[in-house]
Design an enzyme around this catalytic site. Structure first.
Site, PDB file in Angstrom:
ATOM      1  N   GLU A   1      -7.535  -2.030  -9.999  1.00  0.00           N
ATOM      2  CA  GLU A   1      -6.720  -3.236  -9.941  1.00  0.00           C
ATOM      3  C   GLU A   1      -7.440  -4.451 -10.492  1.00  0.00           C
ATOM      4  O   GLU A   1      -8.662  -4.530 -10.496  1.00  0.00           O
ATOM      5  CB  GLU A   1      -6.221  -3.486  -8.523  1.00  0.00           C
ATOM      6  CG  GLU A   1      -7.274  -3.490  -7.448  1.00  0.00           C
ATOM      7  CD  GLU A   1      -6.658  -3.648  -6.059  1.00  0.00           C
ATOM      8  OE1 GLU A   1      -6.335  -2.617  -5.451  1.00  0.00           O
ATOM      9  OE2 GLU A   1      -6.518  -4.780  -5.598  1.00  0.00           O
TER      10      GLU A   1
ATOM     11  N   CYS B   1     -16.169   2.286  -4.731  1.00  0.00           N
ATOM     12  CA  CYS B   1     -17.446   1.597  -4.541  1.00  0.00           C
ATOM     13  C   CYS B   1     -18.237   2.358  -3.493  1.00  0.00           C
ATOM     14  O   CYS B   1     -17.668   2.965  -2.601  1.00  0.00           O
ATOM     15  CB  CYS B   1     -17.176   0.166  -4.056  1.00  0.00           C
ATOM     16  SG  CYS B   1     -18.666  -0.831  -3.813  1.00  0.00           S
TER      17      CYS B   1
ATOM     18  N   CYS C   1     -19.398  -1.977   2.500  1.00  0.00           N
ATOM     19  CA  CYS C   1     -19.206  -3.198   3.312  1.00  0.00           C
ATOM     20  C   CYS C   1     -18.069  -2.964   4.312  1.00  0.00           C
ATOM     21  O   CYS C   1     -17.010  -2.459   3.949  1.00  0.00           O
ATOM     22  CB  CYS C   1     -18.901  -4.399   2.426  1.00  0.00           C
ATOM     23  SG  CYS C   1     -20.269  -4.815   1.335  1.00  0.00           S
TER      24      CYS C   1
ATOM     25  N   CYS D   1     -14.332  -4.327   3.762  1.00  0.00           N
ATOM     26  CA  CYS D   1     -13.765  -4.224   2.411  1.00  0.00           C
ATOM     27  C   CYS D   1     -12.981  -2.935   2.221  1.00  0.00           C
ATOM     28  O   CYS D   1     -13.451  -1.841   2.554  1.00  0.00           O
ATOM     29  CB  CYS D   1     -14.893  -4.311   1.386  1.00  0.00           C
ATOM     30  SG  CYS D   1     -14.319  -4.184  -0.312  1.00  0.00           S
TER      31      CYS D   1
ATOM     32  N   SER E   1     -22.889 -12.196  -2.318  1.00  0.00           N
ATOM     33  CA  SER E   1     -22.127 -11.988  -1.085  1.00  0.00           C
ATOM     34  C   SER E   1     -23.095 -11.954   0.087  1.00  0.00           C
ATOM     35  O   SER E   1     -23.747 -10.947   0.328  1.00  0.00           O
ATOM     36  CB  SER E   1     -21.351 -10.670  -1.182  1.00  0.00           C
ATOM     37  OG  SER E   1     -20.454 -10.739  -2.260  1.00  0.00           O
TER      38      SER E   1
ATOM     39  N   HIS F   1     -22.523 -13.456   3.604  1.00  0.00           N
ATOM     40  CA  HIS F   1     -21.690 -13.086   4.758  1.00  0.00           C
ATOM     41  C   HIS F   1     -22.381 -13.128   6.122  1.00  0.00           C
ATOM     42  O   HIS F   1     -21.748 -12.826   7.145  1.00  0.00           O
ATOM     43  CB  HIS F   1     -21.049 -11.702   4.583  1.00  0.00           C
ATOM     44  CG  HIS F   1     -20.234 -11.568   3.338  1.00  0.00           C
ATOM     45  ND1 HIS F   1     -19.453 -12.577   2.834  1.00  0.00           N
ATOM     46  CD2 HIS F   1     -20.088 -10.529   2.472  1.00  0.00           C
ATOM     47  CE1 HIS F   1     -18.857 -12.170   1.725  1.00  0.00           C
ATOM     48  NE2 HIS F   1     -19.235 -10.938   1.478  1.00  0.00           N
TER      49      HIS F   1
ATOM     50  N   ASN G   1     -10.114 -11.397   4.907  1.00  0.00           N
ATOM     51  CA  ASN G   1      -8.768 -10.896   4.705  1.00  0.00           C
ATOM     52  C   ASN G   1      -8.645  -9.600   5.504  1.00  0.00           C
ATOM     53  O   ASN G   1      -9.276  -8.609   5.142  1.00  0.00           O
ATOM     54  CB  ASN G   1      -8.594 -10.627   3.205  1.00  0.00           C
ATOM     55  CG  ASN G   1      -7.183 -10.835   2.749  1.00  0.00           C
ATOM     56  OD1 ASN G   1      -6.239 -10.635   3.511  1.00  0.00           O
ATOM     57  ND2 ASN G   1      -7.035 -11.225   1.509  1.00  0.00           N
TER      58      ASN G   1
ATOM     59  N   CYS H   1      -9.444  -7.286  -1.881  1.00  0.00           N
ATOM     60  CA  CYS H   1     -10.004  -6.262  -2.770  1.00  0.00           C
ATOM     61  C   CYS H   1      -9.571  -4.866  -2.373  1.00  0.00           C
ATOM     62  O   CYS H   1      -9.771  -4.438  -1.259  1.00  0.00           O
ATOM     63  CB  CYS H   1     -11.524  -6.244  -2.678  1.00  0.00           C
ATOM     64  SG  CYS H   1     -12.295  -7.751  -3.126  1.00  0.00           S
TER      65      CYS H   1
HETATM   66  N1  SAH Z   1     -19.458  -5.761  -4.944  1.00  0.00           N
HETATM   67  C1  SAH Z   1     -19.419  -7.145  -5.287  1.00  0.00           C
HETATM   68  C2  SAH Z   1     -18.095  -7.615  -5.867  1.00  0.00           C
HETATM   69  C3  SAH Z   1     -16.825  -7.097  -5.278  1.00  0.00           C
HETATM   70  S1  SAH Z   1     -16.286  -7.775  -3.759  1.00  0.00           S
HETATM   71  C4  SAH Z   1     -19.817  -7.980  -4.094  1.00  0.00           C
HETATM   72  O1  SAH Z   1     -20.071  -7.431  -3.039  1.00  0.00           O
HETATM   73  O2  SAH Z   1     -19.945  -9.192  -4.236  1.00  0.00           O
HETATM   74  C5  SAH Z   1     -15.904  -9.474  -4.052  1.00  0.00           C
HETATM   75  C6  SAH Z   1     -16.058 -10.350  -2.831  1.00  0.00           C
HETATM   76  O3  SAH Z   1     -15.003 -10.129  -1.894  1.00  0.00           O
HETATM   77  C7  SAH Z   1     -17.350 -10.096  -2.069  1.00  0.00           C
HETATM   78  O4  SAH Z   1     -17.897 -11.305  -1.646  1.00  0.00           O
HETATM   79  C8  SAH Z   1     -16.855  -9.281  -0.890  1.00  0.00           C
HETATM   80  O5  SAH Z   1     -17.772  -9.292   0.146  1.00  0.00           O
HETATM   81  C9  SAH Z   1     -15.545  -9.960  -0.597  1.00  0.00           C
HETATM   82  N2  SAH Z   1     -14.597  -9.198   0.210  1.00  0.00           N
HETATM   83  C10 SAH Z   1     -14.324  -7.885   0.181  1.00  0.00           C
HETATM   84  N3  SAH Z   1     -13.385  -7.565   1.091  1.00  0.00           N
HETATM   85  C11 SAH Z   1     -13.042  -8.707   1.695  1.00  0.00           C
HETATM   86  C12 SAH Z   1     -12.123  -9.027   2.742  1.00  0.00           C
HETATM   87  N4  SAH Z   1     -11.377  -8.091   3.323  1.00  0.00           N
HETATM   88  N5  SAH Z   1     -12.050 -10.309   3.107  1.00  0.00           N
HETATM   89  C13 SAH Z   1     -12.801 -11.275   2.521  1.00  0.00           C
HETATM   90  N6  SAH Z   1     -13.676 -11.025   1.542  1.00  0.00           N
HETATM   91  C14 SAH Z   1     -13.812  -9.762   1.140  1.00  0.00           C
END
Ligand code: SAH
Length: 347
Positions: A93, A113, A117, A120, A215, A217, A291, A334
């Protein structure tokens, strides 16, 4: 014979291939233009290319074109989410976000991936495979062709860990910003990583002008580990040091992404600890209310908690923005669209 992925070849590589195919060197420039500027969806569409060369492309090369499977447009803000099908049937996507300052496309760098995380959706089924440079470029090309709109910004923030697909990512960035192609400014390209320290340092040494988004967090090692398994491999202090190094080498301000999760990392103590962790780094913090995804129990803090967190950081002299949530009504987070679609297919 292994076929050549012609749309993943840089200008220099394409020149080599053209010469080895017994053609004149200037054909490389024409082909590059058809693929990367005019966004031809097939060699047949290439007007000034002789039939014999088109035939060589057909027999010796693969010509990557993504197939649009779904496109949802947000009624709230015009954000468009695309689901594309790759040649091997995998789905990825991509998102088009329309801002006042221009259009931004968020692309995937992998199918699935393997970073794990906890919050995610992209990682729930693990990594399927890396995307090729052509598959990364095509996400932007198909969206541009579909809308007829210019894309001025690219963020590598969709599914996948871009630094886990390092070589293809670098080729992609070089081709995207090449003056012979779409020629998007490196300063308008952002790569987001979960923090693969050696790769961040390697990227810093490439002398690119792209923005690095990290990222983070969490404000300490223990909490980061509980949200992001990769934190067990790279210690939080080393991650921040690698970001310092990135700034020193490139002069590009770091973006720290911080997804706020209610009751987990959203308290005033967290904001205080975060302030000391990143003190002295030339950076900006992007707060993202998490999210929620079906598979996990994480929820967003209320609006006041988000503002309080922001204020605390600002009092400590840190630049902060709260990420505008684009396309909440269209499976914004994502990997959600891809996951839902695949599940529907399986059902
Ligand atoms: N792998 C990379 C890029 C993809 S994720 C990374 O980790 O940065 C892009 C961003 O969206 C990252 O900061 C990730 O932690 C965040 N992300 C993923 N799922 C999420 C969710 N459910 N709510 C908020 N942020 C989220």
């Amino acid at each position: 014979m292994n076929k050549i992925d012609i749309k993943s070849l840089t200008m220099e590589q394409l020149e080599e291939w053209v010469l080895s195919a017994g053609e004149k060197k200037f054909r490389a420039k024409q082909l590059y233009q058809w693929m990367h500027v005019k966004l031809a969806d097939s060699p047949d569409a290439m007007g000034n290319i002789p039939g014999s060369l088109k035939e060589k492309i057909r027999t010796q090369c693969t010509y990557t074109v993504l197939q649009k499977k779904l496109c949802q447009e947000s009624r709230q803000d015009g954000t468009r989410k695309y689901l594309f099908c790759l040649e091997d049937g995998n789905m990825i996507e991509s998102v088009l976000m329309r801002y006042k300052h221009g259009n931004s496309v968020c692309i995937s760098s992998q199918a699935g991936c393997r970073m794990g995380c906890r919050f995610c959706a992209s990682t729930l089924d693990g990594l399927v495979r890396n995307l090729t440079p052509a598959e990364m470029l095509e996400q932007i090309y198909r969206i541009s062709a579909d809308t007829g709109e210019r894309v001025s910004n690219v963020v590598v923030m969709g599914t996948g860990e871009p630094l886990d697909n390092y070589d293809n990512l670098l080729t992609f960035i070089r081709m995207l910003t090449d003056e012979n192609g779409l020629h998007i400014s490196q300063r308008n390209v952002t790569v987001s990583t979960c923090g693969l320290v050696p790769r961040i340092r390697q990227l810093a040494d490439e002398e690119l002008q792209i923005t690095l988004a990290l990222s983070l967090h969490a404000s300490n090692q223990r909490k980061r580990e509980s949200l992001m398994p990769v934190a067990k491999v790279y210690e939080i202090g080393d991650v921040v040091d690698a970001c310092r190094y990135y700034f020193e080498k490139t002069g590009r301000r770091i973006t720290f992404e911080y997804s706020l999760v209610a009751g987990v990392n959203d308290r005033q103590e967290d904001a205080k600890e975060l302030s000391s962790l990143i003190r002295g780094v030339n950076c900006h913090v992007n707060l993202i209310p998490v999210n929620p995804i079906e598979e996990r129990e994480y929820t967003q803090p209320d609006h006041k908690a988000v503002l309080d967190f922001k204020n605390k950081l600002e009092k400590n002299g840190i630049n902060v923005t709260i990420r505008r949530e684009m396309g909440r009504d269209i499976d914004g987070a994502c990997g959600q669209l891809r996951k839902r679609f695949t599940e529907r297919q399986d059902a």
